[in-house]
Design a protein around this motif. Structure first.
Motif, mmCIF file in Angstrom:
data_model
loop_
_atom_site.group_PDB
_atom_site.id
_atom_site.type_symbol
_atom_site.label_atom_id
_atom_site.label_comp_id
_atom_site.label_asym_id
_atom_site.label_seq_id
_atom_site.Cartn_x
_atom_site.Cartn_y
_atom_site.Cartn_z
ATOM 1 N N CYS A 91 0.715 -1.277 0.064
ATOM 2 C CA CYS A 91 -0.065 0.043 -0.084
ATOM 3 C C CYS A 91 0.879 1.172 0.013
ATOM 4 O O CYS A 91 1.740 1.306 0.751
ATOM 5 C CB CYS A 91 -0.972 -0.067 1.105
ATOM 6 N N LEU A 135 -10.995 -0.423 2.776
ATOM 7 C CA LEU A 135 -10.454 -1.323 3.510
ATOM 8 C C LEU A 135 -11.279 -2.672 3.210
ATOM 9 O O LEU A 135 -12.358 -2.579 2.690
ATOM 10 C CB LEU A 135 -10.402 -1.251 4.842
ATOM 11 N N ILE A 169 -6.303 -4.726 3.804
ATOM 12 C CA ILE A 169 -7.213 -4.388 2.631
ATOM 13 C C ILE A 169 -7.850 -5.892 2.282
ATOM 14 O O ILE A 169 -8.569 -5.609 1.044
ATOM 15 C CB ILE A 169 -6.395 -3.608 1.332
#
Length: 431
Positions: A91, A135, A169
């Motif tokens: 990320c 998420l 996620i």
């Protein structure tokens, strides 16, 4: 000193003012005239940047923001403790509010289109249904396994495995597989897959035969003849390509199909067709009097598309690379030398098409393929792109081939990362 004499070496720390967000998930800063690509920061911030890499000839310097001395109003507390300098590289934007993430991505799309296609576009990045504020959306996660059999995720630009507890996620179904809580002796990786049409599975790599999973797509759009509803199941290899966001396939399909306004009896080319998501919808749209020619190079996807689409009666699946089938020369690397391959145009591809849909890999279709697509004379083209720079380059090729960009939409199919998906439509310049 760095080898190229920039004055910066790996490990050095410098205070910099961050100016812009760039394609690739980093921001731009300067120190004594040297450009730094800095991760974990935001435009307008002042940060302490630690150098992580110096490019050949000091053409660039990569760095991480290890301390924020003046924060942007868009900065938030990252929801994942494994995201940040020296940690998981999956990320790029956990430290950025979700609304700001989308503004930054829209800016990248606009900048790439302006720089590479010389077009000024007005685009916003739209959310995709199926995640919880960015998420718990990723339905497919490849976990790396270290030499001791422990599963985790890799550091940015590294093969080193970070032993995370879980991926924030990833969907709850992926998390429930507890990949990171088990030992995987002898494995190189573990693919965790939570399909929409069945239970989640963990696939060890290398391992035994890869299982098949079912993905369900249900969506709707408005055609030239009124509203259209589409629902279908697709059998996909657990390690094969499928969109990782649960709402992506349906969203992209509707976004591509509506402006095309496919008519009964038309001939359509579906390039880089995968297992046949677009081909299935196109088949219904053209009806029994129309034809869909679907092209795919991946052997497993070809087999599945052939099996699943054969009953439709108006779809022909052609196996092969798109450039090869168009007779486009390509250059391969062989023993350190370049050699040009010049295949003949395949007779399996029609000389003309009313509509073309293409969903190429991250590198894009390329100028020569775009020219070949344009040469078939389609009245409309839908281009699904996972890289804005590749899309912009191919947009320039379409413009040069006599087409114009009729519409462009962008979608946040990869929240918390720098990736953005686009759906572009092209029509002849005089249309």
């Amino acid at each position: 000193m760095s080898p190229g004499g920039s004055g910066l070496s790996v490990g050095d720390e410098v205070e910099v003012e961050v100016t812009a967000f760039a394609h690739g998930g980093h921001c731009v800063a300067r120190h004594d005239g040297q450009v730094l690509f800095v991760r974990h920061t935001l435009p307008g911030e002042r940060v302490l940047a630690r150098v992580t890499e110096v490019g050949s000839g000091s053409r660039f310097v990569r760095a991480d923001a290890v301390e924020v001395r003046h924060a942007s109003d868009d900065r938030v507390v990252q929801p994942c403790p494994w995201s940040g300098p020296g940690a998981c590289g999956g990320c790029d934007l956990q430290h950025v509010s979700l609304d700001a993430q989308r503004r930054l991505k829209a800016g990248v799309v606009r900048e790439q289109m302006a720089r590479l296609a010389h077009l000024e576009v007005d685009v916003e990045v739209e959310p995709v249904p199926g995640d919880d504020r960015g998420l718990r959306w990723r339905t497919r996660v490849e976990f790396a396994v270290d030499g001791a059999g422990n599963a985790g995720l890799r550091r940015h630009r590294s093969h080193e495995v970070v032993p995370v507890d879980r991926c924030r996620i990833a969907t709850d179904a992926v998390t429930a597989l507890e990949v990171t809580g088990r030992d995987w002796p002898g494995a190189e990786a573990v693919d965790a897959v939570a399909p929409s049409g069945g239970p989640a599975v963990a696939v060890e790599v290398p391992g035994e035969e890869v299982p098949e999973v079912l993905e369900r797509v249900s969506t709707s759009w408005r055609s030239a003849h009124g509203p259209v509803s589409f629902a279908r199941e697709f059998a996909v290899s657990a390690r094969g390509f499928w969109q990782v966001h649960p709402g992506a396939a349906a969203t992209f399909l509707a976004a591509a199909m509506e402006p095309l306004a496919v008519r009964p009896g038309e001939r359509v080319l579906d390039l880089y067709c995968g297992v046949g998501l677009f081909a299935s919808a196109l088949s219904e749209a053209v009806g029994p009097g129309g034809q869909v020619v679907a092209v795919e190079a991946d052997r497993d996807a070809v087999e599945r598309a052939t099996r699943d689409l054969s009953s439709l009666g108006n779809v022909a699946v052609v196996a092969g690379r798109v450039d090869d089938l168009f007779g486009v020369p390509r250059t391969d690397r062989h023993r350190g030398r370049s050699r040009s391959r010049r295949p003949a145009r395949s007779p399996l591809l029609p000389q003309s098409a009313d509509v073309v849909v293409l969903d190429p890999p991250r590198t894009g279709a390329g100028t020569a393929v775009v020219r070949a697509v344009a040469a078939t004379g389609p009245r409309a083209v839908a281009y699904v792109a996972c890289d804005p720079a590749a899309l912009a380059r191919d947009t320039a090729a379409f413009l040069a081939a006599g087409y114009r960009l009729a519409s462009l939409r962008a979608f946040d199919a990869f929240p918390m990362t720098h990736h953005v998906e686009c759906v572009a439509h092209f029509v002849p310049a005089g249309a």
